[in-house]
Design a protein around this motif. Structure first.
Motif: not given
Length: 63
Positions: A1-25
């Protein structure tokens, strides 16, 4: 997914794209709203949880 990097915090990632939450869970990161999610990078969180960051990034990019 463009724009998401491993250096971002989880909070930043979820604000960028909440659809990532199920993947993290599914990967085992169940504390998405805890203070650590605002302060540590995705890579740091993956290391703490024993998750392969490359596999996790691949799953995120597949969204």
């Amino acid at each position: 997914m463009a724009g998401i990097t491993k250096e971002m915090t989880i909070g930043e990632i979820l604000r960028t794209n909440p659809a990532v939450a199920p993947v993290l869970l599914e990967a085992g990161m169940h504390c998405l709203g805890c203070p650590s999610a605002q302060g540590e990078s995705l890579e740091e969180a993956a290391m703490v949880h024993g998750i392969d960051i490359d596999a996790l990034m691949a799953a995120i990019e597949a969204i």
